[in-house]
Design a protein around this motif. Structure first.
Motif, short mmCIF file in Angstrom:
data_model
loop_
_atom_site.label_atom_id
_atom_site.label_comp_id
_atom_site.label_asym_id
_atom_site.label_seq_id
_atom_site.Cartn_x
_atom_site.Cartn_y
_atom_site.Cartn_z
N LYS A 40 5.23 -4.14 4.31
CA LYS A 40 4.32 -3.41 5.19
C LYS A 40 4.95 -2.06 5.54
CE LYS A 40 5.79 -5.47 9.60
NZ LYS A 40 5.31 -6.24 10.78
N THR A 41 4.12 -1.11 5.93
CA THR A 41 4.62 0.21 6.26
C THR A 41 5.48 0.16 7.53
OG1 THR A 41 2.60 0.68 7.52
CG2 THR A 41 2.64 1.36 5.20
N LYS A 42 6.36 1.16 7.64
CA LYS A 42 7.25 1.29 8.80
C LYS A 42 8.06 0.01 9.02
CE LYS A 42 4.08 4.51 11.06
NZ LYS A 42 3.27 4.79 12.26
N SER A 43 8.67 -0.47 7.96
CA SER A 43 9.45 -1.71 8.06
C SER A 43 10.81 -1.50 7.41
CB SER A 43 8.70 -2.87 7.39
OG SER A 43 8.52 -2.64 6.01
N ASN A 44 11.57 -2.57 7.27
CA ASN A 44 12.92 -2.52 6.70
C ASN A 44 12.99 -3.31 5.40
OD1 ASN A 44 15.00 -1.33 8.85
ND2 ASN A 44 13.39 -2.41 9.94
N PHE A 45 13.83 -2.83 4.50
CA PHE A 45 14.12 -3.54 3.26
C PHE A 45 15.63 -3.73 3.24
CE2 PHE A 45 14.84 -3.71 -1.40
CZ PHE A 45 14.01 -4.77 -1.70
N ASP A 46 16.09 -4.96 3.46
CA ASP A 46 17.52 -5.26 3.64
C ASP A 46 18.11 -5.94 2.42
OD1 ASP A 46 17.69 -4.40 6.38
OD2 ASP A 46 16.59 -6.20 6.93
N LYS A 85 15.57 -8.80 1.42
CA LYS A 85 14.62 -9.27 2.45
C LYS A 85 13.67 -8.15 2.82
CE LYS A 85 14.71 -10.43 7.38
NZ LYS A 85 14.45 -9.06 7.88
N ASN A 86 12.37 -8.41 2.70
CA ASN A 86 11.38 -7.41 3.11
C ASN A 86 10.31 -8.04 3.99
OD1 ASN A 86 10.51 -8.60 0.37
ND2 ASN A 86 8.61 -7.64 1.06
N ASN A 87 9.82 -7.27 4.93
CA ASN A 87 8.76 -7.72 5.83
C ASN A 87 7.41 -7.54 5.17
OD1 ASN A 87 10.90 -6.37 8.07
ND2 ASN A 87 10.15 -8.41 8.49
N ILE A 88 6.54 -8.53 5.33
CA ILE A 88 5.22 -8.47 4.70
C ILE A 88 4.13 -8.59 5.76
CG2 ILE A 88 5.98 -9.41 2.49
CD1 ILE A 88 4.93 -12.15 3.41
N ILE A 89 2.93 -8.16 5.39
CA ILE A 89 1.79 -8.29 6.29
C ILE A 89 1.44 -9.76 6.42
CG2 ILE A 89 -0.63 -7.68 6.64
CD1 ILE A 89 -0.07 -5.19 4.89
N ASP A 90 1.24 -10.21 7.64
CA ASP A 90 0.93 -11.62 7.88
C ASP A 90 -0.56 -11.85 7.68
OD1 ASP A 90 1.15 -14.24 8.53
OD2 ASP A 90 1.59 -13.94 10.65
N ASP A 91 -0.96 -12.03 6.41
CA ASP A 91 -2.38 -12.19 6.08
C ASP A 91 -2.58 -13.45 5.25
OD1 ASP A 91 -1.28 -11.54 3.64
OD2 ASP A 91 -2.27 -9.60 3.47
N ASP A 92 -3.76 -13.60 4.66
CA ASP A 92 -4.06 -14.80 3.88
C ASP A 92 -3.16 -14.93 2.65
OD1 ASP A 92 -6.03 -15.61 5.61
OD2 ASP A 92 -7.65 -14.63 4.51
N TYR A 93 -2.75 -13.79 2.07
CA TYR A 93 -1.87 -13.84 0.91
C TYR A 93 -0.51 -14.41 1.31
CZ TYR A 93 -5.26 -10.82 -1.42
OH TYR A 93 -6.39 -10.32 -1.98
#
Length: 426
Positions: A319-325, A340-348
């Protein structure tokens, strides 16, 4: 710990980029004026805090609750700072301390740092310096806790995945028809998603209905031809990716013994390769700072492909404005690199929970293709993670990808962790 690489588009750190432990800072200071100053700095950076007037009170408070870090004055009545640090270290070995001292002497500072103190501040305290040190230390605490969680999870995951790989191999021959059918169904779904053949099929059907004939030639509206040209680029990219996949599968890797430092030196160049995408999505990349060096057996050229695909997959679905560790840990004789990356919490994301092991299957996709990333994908049609898995097996290693919930901060976040395991050579 990891070293941050900031996107250049916005130099101001966004709130979404701040990763902090949820526990408050414990300020241990006997002078009221310094307490007020430190409280104000904590408020300035938005960090929760509590105050103890001496080391004895701080020890009692630390027995009752957990703190993110301890900001300790060395010279205090009842129990001084050094005694507090020594006693608290026995109870909480991983505790993080910042000390305040008015003694700006090399010998004294060396003695302080030998106690396992993370950082020190020289009095009189300067607001901006203290605020900056606290920000960096809170980030450090977050990352160290995440690293500890990863080691614990990776050990469990390694055992689970080894059992799964043994099961899959034992059933491979008896299920060859089903595996082939699944691959065909996956390919059909992928071809009909997004740009490329799916759009071309639809647009040509539409042209068939509206085409006009003039002087023995067909007339096609410009907007239709533009769409055809654009999707032809996607088709060429897909064919190029298939060619590379076939070439990779047929290749012979040249495994050589190299240090883990040599392998990790590849990472900064990969980050530069994704500069535009990181800037566009305002993603902050954090690369590992690893003090331990081990020997690995790798083909560096093909390992660059592995890392590139992991970055492609991670950044593409972040997702935008997030971190990729990127973390590096050592688990049960394996060197483990985790992304590790943050993702949008959606149906996918919910679907991912039940489909983790399918992600390395040929042509399998959960998300539709991200059109803006097709030029970055070395392999097309959902083959990227399949090739990562294939190449790591050629390295006598393993690849796992799983979704997780980041509980280390106050706000829980959905994330995906991709893990590369390589056996450490003796």
């Amino acid at each position: 710990m990891v070293q941050p690489i900031e996107p250049t588009k916005n130099s101001v750190l966004k709130p979404e980029h701040l990763r902090r432990p949820k526990e408050p800072i414990l300020i241990i200071e006997d002078k009221k004026e310094n307490q007020v100053l430190l409280e104000g700095i904590c408020k300035k950076i938005g960090a929760a805090y509590e105050v103890a007037e001496n080391g004895e009170l701080a020890l009692e408070m630390a027995k009752k609750k957990q703190y993110s870090l301890y900001l300790v004055d060395l010279m205090m009545p009842v129990v001084d700072g050094k005694t507090f640090i020594a006693e608290q270290r026995k109870i909480e070995p991983r505790a993080v301390f910042i000390v305040q001292t008015a003694i700006d002497q090399t010998e004294e500072i060396i003695e302080i740092m030998k106690m396992g103190v993370y950082d020190y501040l020289i009095k009189p305290l300067h607001v901006e310096i203290v605020a900056d040190r606290l920000e960096k230390t809170l980030e450090y605490v977050y990352l160290k806790r995440m690293e500890a969680l990863l080691i614990d999870e990776e050990s469990k995951e390694l055992k689970s995945q080894l059992e799964w790989l043994n099961y899959k191999e034992s059933h491979r021959k008896t299920n060859e028809v089903n595996a082939e059918l699944n691959s065909i169904l996956n390919l059909k779904t992928t071809l009909m998603q997004g740009s490329g053949l799916g759009v071309l099929t639809s647009i040509i059907d539409s042209i068939e209905k509206i085409k006009k004939e003039e002087n023995g030639n067909y007339l096609i509206p410009k907007e239709y031809w533009d769409i055809i040209s654009e999707n032809q680029d996607h088709n060429k990219s897909m064919l190029k990716g298939l060619d590379l996949a076939v070439e990779t599968i047929q290749s012979h890797l040249k495994l050589q013994k190299v240090s883990s430092d040599t392998l990790l030196a590849i990472l900064p160049d990969i980050v530069k390769d994704f500069h535009n995408e990181l800037e566009e999505k305002e993603i902050k990349v954090n690369l590992p700072v690893v003090k331990q060096t081990v020997t690995l057996e790798v083909d560096l050229n093909y390992f660059k492909i592995i890392l590139h695909e992991i970055f492609t997959n991670g950044i593409k679905y972040s997702k935008t404005k997030s971190n990729f560790d990127i973390f590096v840990t050592f688990v049960d004789g394996y060197f483990c690199l985790s992304a590790k990356n943050n993702i949008i919490d959606d149906d996918y994301a919910k679907h991912l929970l039940h489909s983790e092991k399918k992600l390395v299957e040929p042509f399998y996709r959960i998300h539709p293709p991200v059109e803006s990333f097709y030029h970055k994908e070395k392999f097309s049609l959902g083959l990227g993670l399949t090739m990562v898995d294939f190449l790591l097996h050629k390295h006598n290693g393993m690849f796992f990808i799983r979704n997780a919930i980041d509980h280390t901060t106050e706000i829980k976040a959905s994330c995906v962790i991709a893990e590369v395991f390589l056996p450490i050579q003796t």
